[in-house]
Motif scaffolding. Sequence first.
Motif, PDB file in Angstrom:
ATOM      1  N   GLY A 108      47.781  44.751  32.693  1.00 25.80           N
ATOM      2  CA  GLY A 108      46.815  45.444  33.542  1.00 25.80           C
ATOM      3  C   GLY A 108      45.368  45.456  33.089  1.00 25.80           C
ATOM      4  O   GLY A 108      44.603  46.314  33.533  1.00 25.80           O
ATOM      5  N   PHE A 109      44.944  44.578  32.212  1.00 29.08           N
ATOM      6  CA  PHE A 109      43.512  44.411  31.914  1.00 29.08           C
ATOM      7  C   PHE A 109      42.847  45.679  31.398  1.00 29.08           C
ATOM      8  O   PHE A 109      41.650  45.876  31.567  1.00 29.08           O
ATOM      9  N   VAL A 134      42.942  48.630  32.534  1.00 31.97           N
ATOM     10  CA  VAL A 134      42.656  49.697  33.509  1.00 31.97           C
ATOM     11  C   VAL A 134      43.969  50.270  34.019  1.00 31.97           C
ATOM     12  O   VAL A 134      44.975  49.579  34.071  1.00 31.97           O
ATOM     13  N   PHE A 135      43.927  51.515  34.428  1.00 33.46           N
ATOM     14  CA  PHE A 135      45.118  52.191  34.944  1.00 33.46           C
ATOM     15  C   PHE A 135      46.296  51.975  33.987  1.00 33.46           C
ATOM     16  O   PHE A 135      47.264  51.278  34.304  1.00 33.46           O
ATOM     17  N   ASP A 181      51.642  54.086  35.624  1.00 34.85           N
ATOM     18  CA  ASP A 181      51.150  52.766  36.025  1.00 34.85           C
ATOM     19  C   ASP A 181      51.930  51.654  35.328  1.00 34.85           C
ATOM     20  O   ASP A 181      52.282  50.653  35.937  1.00 34.85           O
ATOM     21  N   ARG A 217      54.189  48.954  37.368  1.00 31.14           N
ATOM     22  CA  ARG A 217      54.029  47.494  37.214  1.00 31.14           C
ATOM     23  C   ARG A 217      55.350  46.834  36.842  1.00 31.14           C
ATOM     24  O   ARG A 217      55.701  45.777  37.357  1.00 31.14           O
TER      25      ARG A 217
END
Lengths: 460, 460
Positions: free
Chosen positions: A421-422, A424-425, A430, A434
């Motif tokens: 998720g880079f 973020v979140f 989260d 995912r």
Amino acid sequence: MSKEVKSAYYGSFFHAPVYGEFEYLEDALIEVDGDGVIVRVVTGDDPCKSDLLEAYRNRGMLVELGEGRFGLPGFVDIHVHAPQWPQAALALDEPLYLWLEQRTFPLESKFSDMEFARRVYGDLVDALLARGSTTTVYLGSAHLESSIELAAICAEKGQRALVGKTVMDDPAANPEYYRDASPAQAVGDTATLIKEVEAIGRASKQGIWPVITPRFIPSCTDEVLRGLGDLAASTGAYVQTHCNEGQWEHDVVLERFGKTDPYALRDFGLVNERTIMAHCPYVTEKEGEMFAELGVAIAHCPMANSYFSSAVAPVQRFRKQGIHVGLGTDISGGYSPSMYENIRQAVLVSRLLETGVNAMLPPDERGGLGEGTRVSIVESFWLATTGGAEALGLPTGTFEPGRAFDMQVVDTKRPDCDLTGFGVFDAPIDRLARILYLSTPDNVRKVYAQGRLVCDKDAR
Amino acid sequence: MSKEVKSAYYGSFFHAPVYGEFEYLEDALIEVDGDGVIVRVVTGDDPCKSDLLEAYRNRGMLVELGEGRFGLPGFVDIHVHAPQWPQAALALDEPLYLWLEQRTFPLESKFSDMEFARRVYGDLVDALLARGSTTTVYLGSAHLESSIELAAICAEKGQRALVGKTVMDDPAANPEYYRDASPAQAVGDTATLIKEVEAIGRASKQGIWPVITPRFIPSCTDEVLRGLGDLAASTGAYVQTHCNEGQWEHDVVLERFGKTDPYALRDFGLVNERTIMAHCPYVTEKEGEMFAELGVAIAHCPMANSYFSSAVAPVQRFRKQGIHVGLGTDISGGYSPSMYENIRQAVLVSRLLETGVNAMLPPDERGGLGEGTRVSIVESFWLATTGGAEALGLPTGTFEPGRAFDMQVVDTKRPDCDLTGFGVFDAPIDRLARILYLSTPDNVRKVYAQGRLVCDKDAR
């Protein structure tokens, strides 16, 4: 039962002991005994943790999940037609009767060939384990021998399984080349299956159980249904059948008995706290009350709902009525062997059940059930783990002391499927969303059932 | 344009030039020129085939797909919010306004950071290519620079792309930290984007095009919509926006203009044969006629239908009305970057649109559209390939002379995902259905776009 810790697993884990909630066990340590049962879960902030870690590491008993990896409970898939595996994804555009006549019956009839059966069943069990399903309820073909073989294959590969021989004896409803010879033979074979599979189960660590499995009322005579009901009473074995899967089934049963599927099944002695009823979209409030009272479990199969039910099963209503509910892939009324895909599908169909489908109608005439209908991704995760365990009355589905250590290790850093998720979140919800929505079979790297490593893609 | 054959591909291929049908090219040879365009398809029974095969092999120009592998056209995904990639799978249980306010807007606003943008966009394009998507229509963030960068990344990686900068200028509808400064700036930036992306496209082999992209009417002022309409007229650029995605959007537009979304967009000059309208479940028969007349394409996004539309778009009605229809993953209104998962979903939601959802209502009051509503798996395959190509007016989607050679090679013999079917049901339709329903990203081994190998998992 030993209580001595034989192995310990260190990492971060997700599970859902309570419906609608999830728990994130960060940097936790799970202690497992020699029977593959969880002894204790040492949480990340426990002051003893580092001493324990060191001790287990020194004794060579520690398994570390590793960075970017998360442990999830093994999935519990409570509705799989094992002999339909070669048919998965096929002819789903056909109506049910053609699908059965042209595909399913000719295919299932091949399972008199033990070599073919071994090849297909071995591949299926591997495919399910590779997708994290550590417990599965199977409907076999109508053949006794290959159904017992399926149980043996599960035992050998380490999957916890409930296995039935499908009963379909009505000459008016089943093709001559594929049906039970008589009610007596069907009941006798089922009795033999119960004994044989119980023996296989006793010799296994993870447990294998027999299931009394009338296909569904329309394929069975009254005599066989009565016989299987008596067998359920005398053996206490699990029962699985289809209930009210579609309008046709509903209407046929009503016409034959003057009562609906749930009551007809009950009156044959096939409805008790060991019964799994597949599908059930047509089960009414009142029938649901009876199911709750008798302790029945419903196998929700969201893909098959779309293909064959002309409706979506109201999972939230069932839950509110106190009925046990688990998820089933329903291979091959559903195409996918992946509980991940079915977790997603349970959410998706619940949204359309909430709202209805046709935007040309005003919202309140669109045929949706309205608020309270949605299944969230966390609830769907529960259905696929704790819900299934509850449905079967088996100690799995969560990471809690006394439960079997059934775990899948999900690597969030796989090529082509990075779930990190880079930056973020990055909250636990989260990360979990995912994993549930985006992971592919390749993300599932290791699978343990009852403490045994039953699939290890890292070792390839 | 060269017509000289530069490379040739030998194997078995599936494609769908005609809606509702598919063609299986067994042991065929596809000749491709130096521009990556298909020169000729030599069928399996052509008497010249063996001589050609030998000649190409001797000259080192032959690529053989190999046993158990099949070539499918690269997918055309006509609706992707590129900056929402880190948000895929998240917060889908939230209502749209919260999802936008708490997730989407804060996330999209980060794309002023070019380093972040490069990292996310590079990963997204790789993820899409790895799943066989060779053509994608992207909505960028509201930032000009990172949107141009997205086009450059696609050019470099070899993906055919249409790229827009999202316009959202209404101060009453968008947060202060993330919106266009004024209508003039938004229109000016879009004009710059058109020039810059056209230049990137000219330098590319596969083609990159700019898209005029008002987010949707509720986030734009009248002035900006007029300005973008004028720009569409003067440049002939593609246009993409959301149309009638949900009841809220439908009602807000009607109240603001006294007319519905499709007419309002038309009257701003945003509806023409280069327009892609995303979602459209609320588009009426009459609005559909207007769309057909003006040559509009609809991007059907089946996952987002379930999450945000409270309805399912009537694809078969649109097709019968003569409207172009393609498929969109709608990252992240849909969670999956996989067109495979969306092909499946288009079939599944069409079945519930046919029947309705609530079994407690009689079949004819269940709110379904009835017969003729179903999308078959073969039709869905067409939507994801030929349909998308038709929607964009681009020569891709099939293996026919004059089309770009965009191909994904699917290996049906991967560990954990064997699609070969145990020797039963081995007709071409069954092979194709298994590929479409059951393959995972791991089954897609090589991807070519405009004759260039843009993803090669075998080489890892």
